[in-house]
Motif scaffolding. Structure first.
Motif, PDB file in Angstrom:
ATOM      1  N   LEU A  15      32.040  40.660  47.016  1.00  0.00           N
ATOM      2  CA  LEU A  15      30.946  41.021  46.112  1.00  0.00           C
ATOM      3  C   LEU A  15      29.761  41.604  46.879  1.00  0.00           C
ATOM      4  N   ARG A  16      29.408  41.012  48.000  1.00  0.00           N
ATOM      5  CA  ARG A  16      28.328  41.501  48.866  1.00  0.00           C
ATOM      6  C   ARG A  16      27.030  41.784  48.107  1.00  0.00           C
ATOM      7  N   CYS A  17      26.750  40.966  47.078  1.00  0.00           N
ATOM      8  CA  CYS A  17      25.599  41.290  46.230  1.00  0.00           C
ATOM      9  C   CYS A  17      24.675  40.104  45.986  1.00  0.00           C
ATOM     10  N   HIS A  18      24.758  39.063  46.804  1.00  0.00           N
ATOM     11  CA  HIS A  18      23.919  37.890  46.595  1.00  0.00           C
ATOM     12  C   HIS A  18      24.171  37.299  45.208  1.00  0.00           C
ATOM     13  N   ALA A  19      25.429  37.086  44.901  1.00  0.00           N
ATOM     14  CA  ALA A  19      25.841  36.624  43.572  1.00  0.00           C
ATOM     15  C   ALA A  19      25.454  35.166  43.344  1.00  0.00           C
ATOM     16  N   THR A  20      25.248  34.832  42.076  1.00  0.00           N
ATOM     17  CA  THR A  20      25.019  33.441  41.686  1.00  0.00           C
ATOM     18  C   THR A  20      26.375  32.734  41.618  1.00  0.00           C
ATOM     19  N   ALA A  21      26.346  31.414  41.547  1.00  0.00           N
ATOM     20  CA  ALA A  21      27.590  30.651  41.422  1.00  0.00           C
ATOM     21  C   ALA A  21      28.335  31.059  40.157  1.00  0.00           C
ATOM     22  N   ASP A  22      27.609  31.269  39.065  1.00  0.00           N
ATOM     23  CA  ASP A  22      28.260  31.682  37.813  1.00  0.00           C
ATOM     24  C   ASP A  22      28.912  33.059  37.947  1.00  0.00           C
ATOM     25  N   GLU A  23      28.253  33.987  38.619  1.00  0.00           N
ATOM     26  CA  GLU A  23      28.828  35.322  38.821  1.00  0.00           C
ATOM     27  C   GLU A  23      30.086  35.252  39.681  1.00  0.00           C
ATOM     28  N   ILE A  24      30.057  34.390  40.684  1.00  0.00           N
ATOM     29  CA  ILE A  24      31.233  34.215  41.544  1.00  0.00           C
ATOM     30  C   ILE A  24      32.373  33.616  40.730  1.00  0.00           C
ATOM     31  N   TYR A  25      32.059  32.595  39.934  1.00  0.00           N
ATOM     32  CA  TYR A  25      33.075  31.972  39.078  1.00  0.00           C
ATOM     33  C   TYR A  25      33.663  32.996  38.099  1.00  0.00           C
ATOM     34  N   GLU A  26      32.803  33.773  37.435  1.00  0.00           N
ATOM     35  CA  GLU A  26      33.276  34.763  36.458  1.00  0.00           C
ATOM     36  C   GLU A  26      34.191  35.804  37.110  1.00  0.00           C
ATOM     37  N   THR A  27      33.914  36.163  38.347  1.00  0.00           N
ATOM     38  CA  THR A  27      34.757  37.119  39.061  1.00  0.00           C
ATOM     39  C   THR A  27      36.124  36.506  39.370  1.00  0.00           C
ATOM     40  N   ILE A  28      36.119  35.277  39.845  1.00  0.00           N
ATOM     41  CA  ILE A  28      37.371  34.613  40.218  1.00  0.00           C
ATOM     42  C   ILE A  28      38.238  34.323  38.999  1.00  0.00           C
ATOM     43  N   VAL A  29      37.626  33.840  37.917  1.00  0.00           N
ATOM     44  CA  VAL A  29      38.390  33.391  36.752  1.00  0.00           C
ATOM     45  C   VAL A  29      39.144  34.542  36.070  1.00  0.00           C
ATOM     46  N   LYS A  30      38.710  35.763  36.286  1.00  0.00           N
ATOM     47  CA  LYS A  30      39.409  36.923  35.716  1.00  0.00           C
ATOM     48  C   LYS A  30      40.847  37.011  36.235  1.00  0.00           C
ATOM     49  N   GLU A  31      41.034  36.707  37.516  1.00  0.00           N
ATOM     50  CA  GLU A  31      42.373  36.777  38.108  1.00  0.00           C
ATOM     51  C   GLU A  31      43.034  35.409  38.259  1.00  0.00           C
ATOM     52  N   HIS A  32      42.230  34.363  38.190  1.00  0.00           N
ATOM     53  CA  HIS A  32      42.739  32.988  38.355  1.00  0.00           C
ATOM     54  C   HIS A  32      42.174  32.131  37.224  1.00  0.00           C
ATOM     55  N   PRO A  33      42.682  32.301  36.014  1.00  0.00           N
ATOM     56  CA  PRO A  33      42.087  31.652  34.842  1.00  0.00           C
ATOM     57  C   PRO A  33      42.133  30.121  34.855  1.00  0.00           C
ATOM     58  N   ARG A  34      42.929  29.535  35.717  1.00  0.00           N
ATOM     59  CA  ARG A  34      43.032  28.077  35.730  1.00  0.00           C
ATOM     60  C   ARG A  34      42.030  27.412  36.668  1.00  0.00           C
ATOM     61  N   ILE A  35      41.279  28.183  37.452  1.00  0.00           N
ATOM     62  CA  ILE A  35      40.312  27.584  38.370  1.00  0.00           C
ATOM     63  C   ILE A  35      39.116  27.072  37.577  1.00  0.00           C
ATOM     64  N   SER A  36      38.608  25.930  37.951  1.00  0.00           N
ATOM     65  CA  SER A  36      37.471  25.359  37.221  1.00  0.00           C
ATOM     66  C   SER A  36      36.151  25.770  37.871  1.00  0.00           C
ATOM     67  N   LYS A  37      35.122  25.723  37.062  1.00  0.00           N
ATOM     68  CA  LYS A  37      33.785  26.025  37.563  1.00  0.00           C
ATOM     69  C   LYS A  37      33.388  24.999  38.634  1.00  0.00           C
ATOM     70  N   ALA A  38      33.765  23.739  38.426  1.00  0.00           N
ATOM     71  CA  ALA A  38      33.450  22.684  39.398  1.00  0.00           C
ATOM     72  C   ALA A  38      34.096  22.972  40.757  1.00  0.00           C
ATOM     73  N   THR A  39      35.310  23.492  40.748  1.00  0.00           N
ATOM     74  CA  THR A  39      35.996  23.834  41.998  1.00  0.00           C
ATOM     75  C   THR A  39      35.245  24.933  42.736  1.00  0.00           C
ATOM     76  N   VAL A  40      34.796  25.935  42.006  1.00  0.00           N
ATOM     77  CA  VAL A  40      34.035  27.026  42.624  1.00  0.00           C
ATOM     78  C   VAL A  40      32.727  26.491  43.192  1.00  0.00           C
ATOM     79  N   TYR A  41      31.987  25.694  42.422  1.00  0.00           N
ATOM     80  CA  TYR A  41      30.710  25.143  42.886  1.00  0.00           C
ATOM     81  C   TYR A  41      30.915  24.260  44.115  1.00  0.00           C
ATOM     82  N   ARG A  42      31.933  23.410  44.086  1.00  0.00           N
ATOM     83  CA  ARG A  42      32.210  22.509  45.199  1.00  0.00           C
ATOM     84  C   ARG A  42      32.537  23.303  46.465  1.00  0.00           C
ATOM     85  N   ASN A  43      33.317  24.360  46.315  1.00  0.00           N
ATOM     86  CA  ASN A  43      33.694  25.164  47.481  1.00  0.00           C
ATOM     87  C   ASN A  43      32.544  26.017  47.988  1.00  0.00           C
ATOM     88  N   LEU A  44      31.648  26.445  47.120  1.00  0.00           N
ATOM     89  CA  LEU A  44      30.444  27.150  47.583  1.00  0.00           C
ATOM     90  C   LEU A  44      29.619  26.220  48.471  1.00  0.00           C
TER      91      LEU A  44
END
Length: 137
Positions: A19-48
């Protein structure tokens, strides 16, 4: 304790780097979930959080806005557009000793600094010029 990186952690890191755009956690989650619909928001936040602790990415706090995640971990400055809120890197040398020039009467121990410039980005400036031209037609 050594913690191994998981597939989800690698996916979050790859997304921040792409992304290289200083994305928010929600923006990162929205990008990932498009290709990986089963990933949870909590998983993205925890890994950030985990990637920040590992020094792989850096969390940047912006007053009045959501925290953003930066793929560049070295100290540098940012500019934020007052129209759209996007954040950009500023190409200037980081002033690492600036805290030493502060006159402090409060006994404060300075540990670092963040400087955020504000202005209007090129895209918003171009949109405004188009709007102004249309308004005068």
């Amino acid at each position: 304790m050594i913690r191994r990186k998981t597939i989800q952690c690698d996916l979050v890191l790859q997304t921040v780097n792409n992304l290289r755009c200083h994305a928010t956690a929600d923006e990162i989650y929205e990008t990932i979930v498009k290709e990986h619909p089963r990933i949870s928001k909590a998983t993205v936040y925890r890994n950030l959080q985990r990637l920040c602790e590992m020094g792989e990415i850096r969390k940047r706090e912006f007053p009045g806005g959501a925290d953003r995640y930066d793929h560049i971990c070295s100290d540098h400055y940012h500019a934020r557009c007052v129209k759209c809120g996007r954040v950009f890197d500023v190409d200037m040398e980081y002033m690492k000793d600036i805290e030493q020039s502060i006159r402090d009467d409060h006994g404060f121990i300075f540990t670092g600094h963040d400087i955020i410039f504000k202005g209007i980005c090129k895209d918003c400036s171009n949109k405004q010029q188009i709007y102004d031209a249309d308004a005068h037609s």
